[in-house]
Structure formats: structure tokens, C-alpha cells
Design an enzyme around this catalytic site. Structure first.
Site, short mmCIF file in Angstrom:
data_model
loop_
_atom_site.label_atom_id
_atom_site.label_comp_id
_atom_site.label_asym_id
_atom_site.label_seq_id
_atom_site.Cartn_x
_atom_site.Cartn_y
_atom_site.Cartn_z
N ASN A 122 -36.74 42.98 20.39
CA ASN A 122 -36.35 41.91 19.47
C ASN A 122 -37.51 41.42 18.62
O ASN A 122 -37.37 40.43 17.90
CB ASN A 122 -35.76 40.73 20.25
CG ASN A 122 -34.37 41.03 20.77
OD1 ASN A 122 -33.74 41.99 20.34
ND2 ASN A 122 -33.90 40.24 21.72
N LYS B 42 -38.11 40.07 24.15
CA LYS B 42 -38.45 41.40 24.63
C LYS B 42 -38.97 42.20 23.44
O LYS B 42 -38.73 41.83 22.29
CB LYS B 42 -37.21 42.09 25.24
CG LYS B 42 -36.02 42.14 24.31
CD LYS B 42 -34.80 42.69 25.02
CE LYS B 42 -33.56 42.65 24.11
NZ LYS B 42 -32.35 43.12 24.80
N ASP C 117 -34.07 35.55 25.18
CA ASP C 117 -33.98 37.01 25.21
C ASP C 117 -35.20 37.67 24.56
O ASP C 117 -35.06 38.62 23.81
CB ASP C 117 -32.69 37.48 24.53
CG ASP C 117 -32.34 38.92 24.89
OD1 ASP C 117 -32.77 39.38 25.97
OD2 ASP C 117 -31.64 39.59 24.11
#
Length: 480
Positions: free
Chosen positions: A277, A274, A272
Site C-alpha cells: 500500500n 504494508k 492496513d
């Protein structure tokens, strides 16, 4: 308000673009929902339920979401908003078939690609102890209490609770304390709490991964005491500056790649990556957060099959619902680098199904003005065939040896001897300018800092969080 800010940015960057997407777990989708027809949220907030444990300032906590477009598409996603997308299917899906969601079914890391119903790395629930407390295991911090802290400000909100800036009363140390409601987690059958905690325990000694200092609980709440990082999301700064020059993008990409490479060395796929984050610390170094979608135990030659991630950054093999390996993280690195250099993800479209079509079939288009090395790296990382993708064979070694990173001394980078290209210029721990005022202006609930008189809670809540608490040594604290 946050929706409007994000929409305004996107309209400046791309005609007809008004939103990026946020998504939440498939187990919130009603039984019988078709996977091929997205249910678009009208809320448009930046809270995500995809990660119940994230450091302060992560996408779950901060502002500026691009609202979900109100269009009905034939995309592969079942329920979408801005944030992490998880399709936790009880069996391998058939294209276009109706699909009920009953928890998160992970495929174990296995070259035979079997599907199984176990949660990603989460331990099986065990009976609670006689007194009704959650068994916390050998890493328990039995002396920690909410009353140990002065809870100063709300700095983030999620579907399960809030993140607060807290000052420890005994030594004055500032932390980001995430407080989660057990009932909310159990109601939504959230199984990634323990999995994320497990990954966090492996990350405490890497300079570019957020650290879990310790965790504890009361009968009603879980408390995660995390590194306090107040330099802001990378997305926050990208939103403000629209795009970065190559030297700055290279620095961030190198630190992120170092963190991802370290996770891979532990047989963990991040899944995840991105800008939301990726946080900056007070000096401007990267701190990667939010391990709710990580998959543990994936050996270099093994694969997994769970359909999860964030729509703009999904790799083609994930969209095709094929078994995938750690190369999905290098695709995401390419997408993030592209966004840093150009202002939007490489295949972005307001129309979700069109964006997925672009990811699957559209050739990569790189605007002019970039060096040959940058273009070559983007083409390598964003190769649609995962077997030919940069990093698919020698993993992080291929990334660090690419000519784009030739100005980087990797040993100096790891030891933070390189000066970051940007300084967030925070005045100190109490400087909250990089957090959304929508959060910081909210009153802190008195119940958060109270230790209940009762010791026991319901057996259901107790048995679900066995082994939750954790205590860490003092030698692992961040420098700021």
C-alpha cells in the site's frame, strides 16, 4: 506467473517459506463458517477485495503475490489470501464458535467498546432520485463523462473492476482511473466504498497521501479519478532488492510516519499499512494508498474493535480480539520497517496459525548488523503491549523524536526538500515498467470509455451510492 515469482523470492529469504497471505472480506464467507478454520484460496492472485478504492499500483492492482499455503490451521482468521484481511462480525466473537458473516459490523469509537451493525463511516443508503440516478451531493462533478478520457492501458485489477491509465482529452493530464461495476459491489454488500472516499477527501493536501481528483458515475459504473503514481509499490522494489540499507528505510519510514500521523490528527486509524500500500512517485517519494480499512472518528482516548488488517502485520491486540486504538498503526510501521531492513515481516511463518502464535508470544528477534537506534525503534514499535508501545502516549510526536530519525529534518521532509535515496527513473507518464505486464498487456474494454445513452439505473444500485461524486480544485495536483 506472479505466484511463482513471489514464491521464489520467499524461498530465497526464508527456508520453508513459499507464500505470504492475502485475505478478503468476511462477508464472502458462507454462513456457518468457523472463524477458527481458515478457508485458503487456491487462486493466489494479488487482487484483493479488501479495498474497492486504491491508487494505481496498490496491492489490489499489482503483481507478485505469495500464494496462500495449502495448510489447514487453527488460526484466528476465517478466510485468507494475500492482501487485506477483514473479519466483519455481526457481534463480538466467541473463540472457536461458528460464525456467519453478514456484512461488516464495526464497533463505534467508544471506550465502552459497544458493537454495532453500521458500516465503517459509510452513510446510510437513501432513496434514489426520481430519474434513477445516484444523488451525488454537493461535491458532484456533473460534467464528467467517460468520454472525457482516452483509456490507454490496464494497470490493475480488483474484484470489482479495473484501474486504467487514462489521459484527459482536454488538457493531456494523466490519471489513474478506477472503474468499478456497481452490480459487483452490491452483490458482495461492499460498504467501504463511501468510507474510503470520505477519507480520501481529507487527504488531498498531504504530500504523502494519494489524492482523489474527482469521481463520477454512469448507470452501471463508478469512476474514481486518482493521482497517477508510476514509481511502483515499495513491495515491488523490496522484492527486487530483498532489503534496504538503513538510510533508505529511514527515509521511507519517516514519510510513512508523517502520513500516518496526519491521519491520526484527523481521528482516522489506517489499519492496513504494508509495503503493497506504499507507492513511490516519479521522484521516489512515498505515496500511501488504499483507505478501505480506515476507521474514522476515533478520538485519541477511544478504541475500536473490528478484526481487520493483513495477517503478517496484525497487532497482538487485534489477534486477541481486544479493543484497540491508533497504536495498531505504529505496530504496522514497525513491521514494515523490519521488513525493509530484513526482507520479511518480523514474525512471518508459512503456517498461518504459527505466525499468529509468533505475533502473540514469540519475543522479537532482530538479526545482527543493525544500529542500536534501529533496534531500539523496532523494539518500541513492536511492543506486544499496546499501552507500552512507542506512539501509544504522544502518538506521532514519539516517533519523530526517536533517535533513529535524528538525521531527518521533518519540515524539509514534509515539503519534499529532501532528496529521495532512490529514483524510480521513469521516463514519463507512459512509462509502465513498474506495473505488471499481466495487466498492461490486457486489452482495454471499449465499454469503459463509453457514456451510456440511458440515464437511469436500477433503484438498488442508485440508492447505494448516494453522495459518491466529488470534484477537486486544480491547485491540489501532484507535481508528477
Amino acid at each position: 506467473m506472479r505466484r511463482e515469482r513471489r514464491a521464489e523470492l520467499c524461498l530465497r529469504l526464508l527456508p520453508r517459506t513459499s507464500a505470504r497471505l492475502r485475505a478478503f472480506r468476511g462477508d464472502d464467507v458462507p454462513e456457518g463458517t468457523e472463524v477458527s478454520r481458515p478457508i485458503l484460496s487456491a487462486a493466489g492472485s494479488r487482487m484483493t477485495s479488501a479495498s474497492p478504492l486504491a491508487a494505481a499500483g496498490s496491492r489490489e492492482l499489482c503483481a507478485g503475490a505469495r500464494p496462500a499455503p495449502g495448510t489447514d490451521t487453527s488460526a484466528l482468521v476465517g478466510k485468507t489470501e494475500r492482501g487485506s484481511l477483514v473479519h466483519c462480525l455481526s457481534s463480538a466473537p466467541t473463540a472457536g464458535s461458528p460464525r456467519g458473516f453478514s456484512g461488516c459490523a464495526e464497533s463505534p469509537p467508544d471506550h465502552r467498546h459497544r458493537m454495532d451493525s453500521s458500516l465503517a463511516g459509510a452513510p446510510s443508503p437513501q432513496p434514489s432520485r426520481a430519474n434513477g440516478n445516484v444523488h451525488l451531493g454537493p461535491s458532484v462533478n456533473p460534467n464528467a463523462r467517460p468520454t472525457d478520457f482516452d483509456f490507454l492501458k490496464v494497470i490493475g485489477k480488483g474484484n470489482y473492476g479495473k484501474v486504467l491509465l487514462a489521459k484527459h482529452k482536454s488538457d493531456g493530464t494523466f490519471y489513474a482511473v478506477k472503474v468499478l461495476q456497481k452490480k459487483s459491489i452490491l452483490k458482495k454488500k461492499e460498504g467501504h466504498i463511501m468510507a474510503e472516499r470520505s477519507v480520501l477527501l481529507k487527504n488531498v493536501r498531504h504530500p504523502f497521501l494519494v489524492g482523489l481528483r474527482y469521481s463520477f458515475q454512469t448507470p452501471e459504473k463508478l469512476y474514481f479519478v486518482l493521482d497517477y503514481v508510476n514509481g511502483g509499490e515499495l513491495f515491488f522494489h523490496l522484492q527486487r532488492e530483498r532489503r534496504f540499507l538503513e538510510p533508505r528505510a529511514r527515509f521511507y519510514a519517516a514519510e510513512v510516519a508523517s502520513a500516518i500521523g496526519y491521519l491520526h490528527s484527523l481521528n482516522v486509524i489506517y489499519r492496513d499499512l504494508k509495503p503493497e500500500n506504499i507507492l513511490l512517485d516519479c521522484q521516489g517519494h512515498v505515496v500511501l494508498t488504499d483507505f478501505g480499512l480506515c476507521k474514522e472518528g476515533v478520538e485519541p482516548e477511544e478504541t475500536t474493535s473490528t478484526f481487520c488488517g493483513t495477517p503478517e502485520y496484525l497487532a497482538p491486540e487485534v489477534l486477541r480480539k481486544e479493543p484497540y486504538d491508533r497504536a495498531v498503526d505504529w505496530w504496522c510501521l514497525g513491521a514494515v520497517l523490519y521488513e525493509m531492513l530484513h526482507g520479511l515481516p518480523p514474525f512471518y511463518s508459512q503456517d498461518v496459525s504459527q505466525m499468529y502464535e509468533n505475533i502473540l508470544y514469540q519475543p522479537l528477534q532482530i538479526p545482527g548488523g543493525r544500529t542500536v537506534a534501529a533496534c531500539d525503534l523496532l523494539q518500541g514499535l513492536l511492543h506486544k503491549d499496546q499501552r507500552q508501545r512507542l506512539g501509544s502516549k504522544a502518538d506521532f510526536l514519539e516517533i519523530k523524536n526517536h533517535v533513529f530519525f535524528s538525521p531527518i529534518n521533518w519540515d524539509d521532509l514534509y515539503h519534499k526538500r529532501l532528496t529521495p535515496p532512490f529514483n524510480p527513473n521513469v521516463a514519463g507518464p507512459a512509462d509502465l515498467k513498474n506495473f505488471d505486464p499481466e495487466f498492461t498487456q490486457e486489452a482495454v474494454s471499449k465499454s469503459i470509455g463509453c457514456t451510456p445513452d440511458t440515464v437511469a439505473s436500477s433503484s438498488g444500485a442508485s440508492s447505494a451510492f448516494l453522495g459518491f461524486s466529488y470534484a477537486q480544485g486544480d491547485d491540489d495536483l501532484l507535481d508528477c
